[in-house]
Every structure is written in structure tokens, then in C-alpha cells.
Design a protein around this motif. Structure first.
Motif, PDB file in Angstrom:
ATOM      1  N   ARG A 119      -7.666   1.559  -6.889  1.00 51.81           N
ATOM      2  CA  ARG A 119      -6.156   0.944  -7.796  1.00 51.81           C
ATOM      3  C   ARG A 119      -6.011   2.180  -8.773  1.00 51.81           C
ATOM      4  O   ARG A 119      -4.702   2.079  -9.099  1.00 51.81           O
ATOM      5  CB  ARG A 119      -6.766  -0.303  -8.601  1.00 51.81           C
ATOM      6  CG  ARG A 119      -5.588  -0.956  -8.974  1.00 51.81           C
ATOM      7  CD  ARG A 119      -6.115  -2.401  -9.473  1.00 51.81           C
ATOM      8  NE  ARG A 119      -7.414  -2.497  -9.903  1.00 51.81           N
ATOM      9  CZ  ARG A 119      -8.362  -3.377  -9.471  1.00 51.81           C
ATOM     10  NH1 ARG A 119      -7.855  -4.573  -8.754  1.00 51.81           N
ATOM     11  NH2 ARG A 119      -9.781  -3.388  -9.852  1.00 51.81           N
ATOM     12  N   GLN A 122      -3.923   4.902  -7.113  1.00 52.18           N
ATOM     13  CA  GLN A 122      -2.732   4.517  -6.775  1.00 52.18           C
ATOM     14  C   GLN A 122      -1.784   4.567  -7.991  1.00 52.18           C
ATOM     15  O   GLN A 122      -0.588   4.929  -8.076  1.00 52.18           O
ATOM     16  CB  GLN A 122      -2.692   2.950  -6.145  1.00 52.18           C
ATOM     17  CG  GLN A 122      -3.242   3.179  -5.052  1.00 52.18           C
ATOM     18  CD  GLN A 122      -3.329   1.612  -4.330  1.00 52.18           C
ATOM     19  OE1 GLN A 122      -3.340   0.693  -4.961  1.00 52.18           O
ATOM     20  NE2 GLN A 122      -3.629   1.449  -2.928  1.00 52.18           N
ATOM     21  N   GLU A 123      -2.494   4.010  -9.113  1.00 51.00           N
ATOM     22  CA  GLU A 123      -1.595   3.976 -10.252  1.00 51.00           C
ATOM     23  C   GLU A 123      -1.232   5.479 -10.684  1.00 51.00           C
ATOM     24  O   GLU A 123      -0.282   5.678 -11.324  1.00 51.00           O
ATOM     25  CB  GLU A 123      -2.546   3.245 -11.600  1.00 51.00           C
ATOM     26  CG  GLU A 123      -2.283   1.708 -11.277  1.00 51.00           C
ATOM     27  CD  GLU A 123      -0.988   1.210 -11.226  1.00 51.00           C
ATOM     28  OE1 GLU A 123      -0.266   1.613 -12.398  1.00 51.00           O
ATOM     29  OE2 GLU A 123      -0.885   0.566 -10.665  1.00 51.00           O
ATOM     30  N   LYS A 126       1.389   6.822  -8.632  1.00 52.13           N
ATOM     31  CA  LYS A 126       2.796   6.106  -9.061  1.00 52.13           C
ATOM     32  C   LYS A 126       3.262   6.649 -10.265  1.00 52.13           C
ATOM     33  O   LYS A 126       4.590   7.193 -10.275  1.00 52.13           O
ATOM     34  CB  LYS A 126       2.486   4.687  -9.328  1.00 52.13           C
ATOM     35  CG  LYS A 126       3.548   3.868  -9.577  1.00 52.13           C
ATOM     36  CD  LYS A 126       3.007   2.326  -9.724  1.00 52.13           C
ATOM     37  CE  LYS A 126       4.063   1.355  -9.821  1.00 52.13           C
ATOM     38  NZ  LYS A 126       3.302   0.109  -9.935  1.00 52.13           N
ATOM     39  N   GLN A 127       2.368   7.028 -11.275  1.00 55.73           N
ATOM     40  CA  GLN A 127       2.892   7.702 -12.318  1.00 55.73           C
ATOM     41  C   GLN A 127       3.315   9.223 -12.188  1.00 55.73           C
ATOM     42  O   GLN A 127       4.425   9.645 -12.665  1.00 55.73           O
ATOM     43  CB  GLN A 127       1.606   7.849 -13.257  1.00 55.73           C
ATOM     44  CG  GLN A 127       1.949   8.327 -14.694  1.00 55.73           C
ATOM     45  CD  GLN A 127       3.057   7.611 -15.363  1.00 55.73           C
ATOM     46  OE1 GLN A 127       3.265   6.378 -15.507  1.00 55.73           O
ATOM     47  NE2 GLN A 127       3.777   8.011 -16.190  1.00 55.73           N
ATOM     48  N   LYS A 129       4.481  10.232  -9.435  1.00 52.17           N
ATOM     49  CA  LYS A 129       5.901   9.938  -8.696  1.00 52.17           C
ATOM     50  C   LYS A 129       7.083   9.749  -9.901  1.00 52.17           C
ATOM     51  O   LYS A 129       8.337  10.519  -9.571  1.00 52.17           O
ATOM     52  CB  LYS A 129       5.838   8.894  -7.743  1.00 52.17           C
ATOM     53  CG  LYS A 129       5.259   9.384  -6.476  1.00 52.17           C
ATOM     54  CD  LYS A 129       5.173   8.175  -5.362  1.00 52.17           C
ATOM     55  CE  LYS A 129       4.459   8.641  -4.246  1.00 52.17           C
ATOM     56  NZ  LYS A 129       4.358   7.429  -3.249  1.00 52.17           N
ATOM     57  N   LEU A 130       6.737   8.925 -10.787  1.00 48.84           N
ATOM     58  CA  LEU A 130       7.791   8.526 -11.768  1.00 48.84           C
ATOM     59  C   LEU A 130       8.001   9.848 -12.595  1.00 48.84           C
ATOM     60  O   LEU A 130       9.188  10.102 -12.888  1.00 48.84           O
ATOM     61  CB  LEU A 130       7.490   7.783 -12.780  1.00 48.84           C
ATOM     62  CG  LEU A 130       7.363   6.036 -11.922  1.00 48.84           C
ATOM     63  CD1 LEU A 130       6.571   5.091 -13.119  1.00 48.84           C
ATOM     64  CD2 LEU A 130       8.759   5.635 -11.765  1.00 48.84           C
ATOM     65  N   SER A 133      10.245  12.295 -10.324  1.00 47.88           N
ATOM     66  CA  SER A 133      11.522  11.747 -10.065  1.00 47.88           C
ATOM     67  C   SER A 133      12.334  12.257 -11.379  1.00 47.88           C
ATOM     68  O   SER A 133      13.763  12.049 -10.982  1.00 47.88           O
ATOM     69  CB  SER A 133      11.463  10.452  -9.858  1.00 47.88           C
ATOM     70  OG  SER A 133      11.377   9.581 -10.890  1.00 47.88           O
TER      71      SER A 133
END
Length: 135
Positions: A119, A122-123, A126-127, A129-130, A133
Motif C-alpha cells: 500500500r 502504491q501511494e 501515485k505521488q 505520477k502526480l 503530470s
């Protein structure tokens, strides 16, 4: 798997003991009992240093139950240690049934630790990718 060496272990105990002195024990206990794994680890460090075995185990289990990754890892290490298994947990070396049950509980905690690490990964992804982007 990462298994800390004894120097790391002692450094962590010293760190948590020092942290536990930063606030009153009542504050850490309240926070730990309300779900704060870090607070439980602070109390665990102080109790481990004082050799209060029942309190040490209690707060280590609270840290693990609260999802603290370090608490989970240390609980697994404590449970796997054959000397501590007898001395701390009262599981006799020749009690096959109890040792089998104990091993199943270790598997449970290892699974929880793996889920927690997954988990967190994954976090982290995700961070990333943010962040990427936004460029």
C-alpha cells in the motif's frame, strides 16, 4: 527480507526512548490507544529499555495492530526468536501444537506487513505520477 542488525536495533530503542521522554506518557498512551502506531512504538522503546516484558509486548502489539511498519517488523522478529518465544511469550520449545499456532500467527503478521508495504509503494507511485503530470 530486511532484518536489522543488533546495532540498528539498539539505535532504534535509544531513539524511541528519547522520543518517549519528549511528551508525557499519558499523551503517548492516549494517542497509541486511539490508533497511533508511532506513539505505541515510543512507549515500546521505553519499556524495552526498562526490561518490563509484559508492557513491552503489549505496546509492541498495539503498534503492530495500529499498522506501524516498524512495529510489525519488530513483533515478527520477537516472535521468531526461539529464546524470546519461550521467555516472553511462554511458548515451550517442546510444545508442538502451540508452536504451530504461534507460527501461523507469525504468518498473519508477515502478511499484514507485506500488505502495508504494498500500500505504501502504491501511494508512492501515485505521488510520483502526480508530480510528473504537473511538469
Amino acid at each position: 527480507k530486511y532484518i536489522p542488525n543488533i546495532k540498528h536495533w539498539n539505535n532504534q530503542i535509544t531513539y524511541w526512548r528519547n522520543q518517549s521522554q519528549a511528551k508525557t506518557p499519558e499523551t503517548w498512551e492516549s494517542k497509541a490507544l486511539m490508533g497511533d502506531g508511532r506513539a505505541a512504538m515510543r512507549i515500546y522503546g521505553g519499556n524495552k529499555e526498562s526490561n518490563d516484558i509484559p508492557a513491552t509486548l503489549y505496546w509492541l502489539q498495539i503498534a503492530a495492530q495500529n499498522g506501524d511498519p516498524e512495529g510489525l517488523m519488530y513483533l515478527i522478529l520477537e516472535m521468531k526468536d526461539p529464546v524470546r518465544r519461550v521467555k516472553w511469550f511462554g511458548v515451550a520449545a517442546d510444545d508442538k501444537k502451540m508452536n504451530e499456532l504461534f507460527d501461523k500467527r507469525i504468518q498473519y503478521w508477515e502478511k499484514k506487513l507485506a500488505q502495508l508495504k504494498e500500500r505504501e509503494e502504491q501511494e508512492r507511485l501515485k505521488q510520483l505520477k502526480l508530480e510528473n503530470s504537473g511538469k
